[in-house]
Write a protein that holds these residues in place. Structure first.
Motif, PDB file in Angstrom:
ATOM      1  N   SER A  49     -38.862 -95.519 112.912  1.00 54.40           N
ATOM      2  CA  SER A  49     -39.346 -94.581 111.904  1.00 54.40           C
ATOM      3  C   SER A  49     -39.816 -95.306 110.654  1.00 54.40           C
ATOM      4  O   SER A  49     -40.857 -94.964 110.076  1.00 54.40           O
ATOM      5  CB  SER A  49     -38.243 -93.589 111.567  1.00 54.40           C
ATOM      6  N   ALA A  50     -39.071 -96.296 110.220  1.00 50.11           N
ATOM      7  CA  ALA A  50     -39.455 -97.053 109.024  1.00 50.11           C
ATOM      8  C   ALA A  50     -40.768 -97.800 109.246  1.00 50.11           C
ATOM      9  O   ALA A  50     -41.673 -97.757 108.394  1.00 50.11           O
ATOM     10  CB  ALA A  50     -38.343 -98.024 108.645  1.00 50.11           C
ATOM     11  N   TYR A  51     -40.884 -98.479 110.373  1.00 50.36           N
ATOM     12  CA  TYR A  51     -42.123 -99.212 110.652  1.00 50.36           C
ATOM     13  C   TYR A  51     -43.308 -98.269 110.812  1.00 50.36           C
ATOM     14  O   TYR A  51     -44.409 -98.563 110.351  1.00 50.36           O
ATOM     15  CB  TYR A  51     -41.974-100.089 111.895  1.00 50.36           C
ATOM     16  N   GLU A  52     -43.082 -97.124 111.437  1.00 48.57           N
ATOM     17  CA  GLU A  52     -44.180 -96.170 111.606  1.00 48.57           C
ATOM     18  C   GLU A  52     -44.645 -95.645 110.253  1.00 48.57           C
ATOM     19  O   GLU A  52     -45.846 -95.515 110.009  1.00 48.57           O
ATOM     20  CB  GLU A  52     -43.727 -95.013 112.502  1.00 48.57           C
ATOM     21  N   SER A  53     -43.720 -95.380 109.364  1.00 43.94           N
ATOM     22  CA  SER A  53     -44.086 -94.910 108.019  1.00 43.94           C
ATOM     23  C   SER A  53     -44.832 -95.982 107.243  1.00 43.94           C
ATOM     24  O   SER A  53     -45.822 -95.690 106.563  1.00 43.94           O
ATOM     25  CB  SER A  53     -42.830 -94.498 107.251  1.00 43.94           C
ATOM     26  N   ILE A  54     -44.377 -97.214 107.335  1.00 45.95           N
ATOM     27  CA  ILE A  54     -45.055 -98.316 106.635  1.00 45.95           C
ATOM     28  C   ILE A  54     -46.474 -98.480 107.150  1.00 45.95           C
ATOM     29  O   ILE A  54     -47.422 -98.627 106.366  1.00 45.95           O
ATOM     30  CB  ILE A  54     -44.244 -99.621 106.789  1.00 45.95           C
ATOM     31  N   ILE A  55     -46.633 -98.446 108.458  1.00 40.98           N
ATOM     32  CA  ILE A  55     -47.976 -98.597 109.036  1.00 40.98           C
ATOM     33  C   ILE A  55     -48.859 -97.423 108.652  1.00 40.98           C
ATOM     34  O   ILE A  55     -50.025 -97.602 108.291  1.00 40.98           O
ATOM     35  CB  ILE A  55     -47.883 -98.754 110.573  1.00 40.98           C
ATOM     36  N   TYR A  56     -48.320 -96.215 108.688  1.00 39.51           N
ATOM     37  CA  TYR A  56     -49.108 -95.027 108.344  1.00 39.51           C
ATOM     38  C   TYR A  56     -49.571 -95.085 106.891  1.00 39.51           C
ATOM     39  O   TYR A  56     -50.734 -94.847 106.582  1.00 39.51           O
ATOM     40  CB  TYR A  56     -48.302 -93.756 108.587  1.00 39.51           C
ATOM     41  N   TYR A  57     -48.666 -95.407 105.979  1.00 40.27           N
ATOM     42  CA  TYR A  57     -49.040 -95.422 104.561  1.00 40.27           C
ATOM     43  C   TYR A  57     -49.928 -96.600 104.201  1.00 40.27           C
ATOM     44  O   TYR A  57     -50.658 -96.540 103.214  1.00 40.27           O
ATOM     45  CB  TYR A  57     -47.798 -95.390 103.674  1.00 40.27           C
TER      46      TYR A  57
END
Length: 108
Positions: free
Chosen positions: A39-47
């Motif tokens: 979840s953290a990596y997905e949020s970082i990549i998305y933002y």
């Protein structure tokens, strides 16, 4: 199961419950850690990209797997990275095809 042949059903069920209980705590901790990292990596990549693409989930899964097994060496890192990338991509594919989340659509 071969060792349980001829044993009473209560004994077999008790043995099964004991073995599940012994491993369930470690498995749930591992799954929780992986879910938080994903979840953290997905949020970082998305933002950082401002786009919701399947590649984001692929990268998040790969990074979570690599981070999770980073202390074990290169081979486990690669195996977990590829495996979690495939899980992330499979979840995206299933949700976009409508296989994932049908039961929750009525609740939302």
């Amino acid at each position: 199961w071969r060792a349980s042949r001829g044993k009473p059903t209560k004994l077999v069920v008790n043995t099964l419950m004991n073995s599940v209980g012994k491993r369930a705590g470690a498995a749930s901790n591992a799954m929780g850690a992986l879910a938080i990292m994903f979840s953290a990596y997905e949020s970082i990549i998305y933002y950082s990209t401002d786009e919701d693409r399947a590649v984001n989930y692929l990268g998040a899964g790969a990074l979570a797997g690599v981070t999770y097994k980073s202390t074990m060496g290169l081979r486990p890192m690669g195996v977990y990275g590829v495996g979690l990338a495939a899980v992330g991509l499979g979840a995206v594919w299933a949700s976009r095809k409508g296989y994932y989340g049908r039961g929750l659509q009525g609740l939302l």
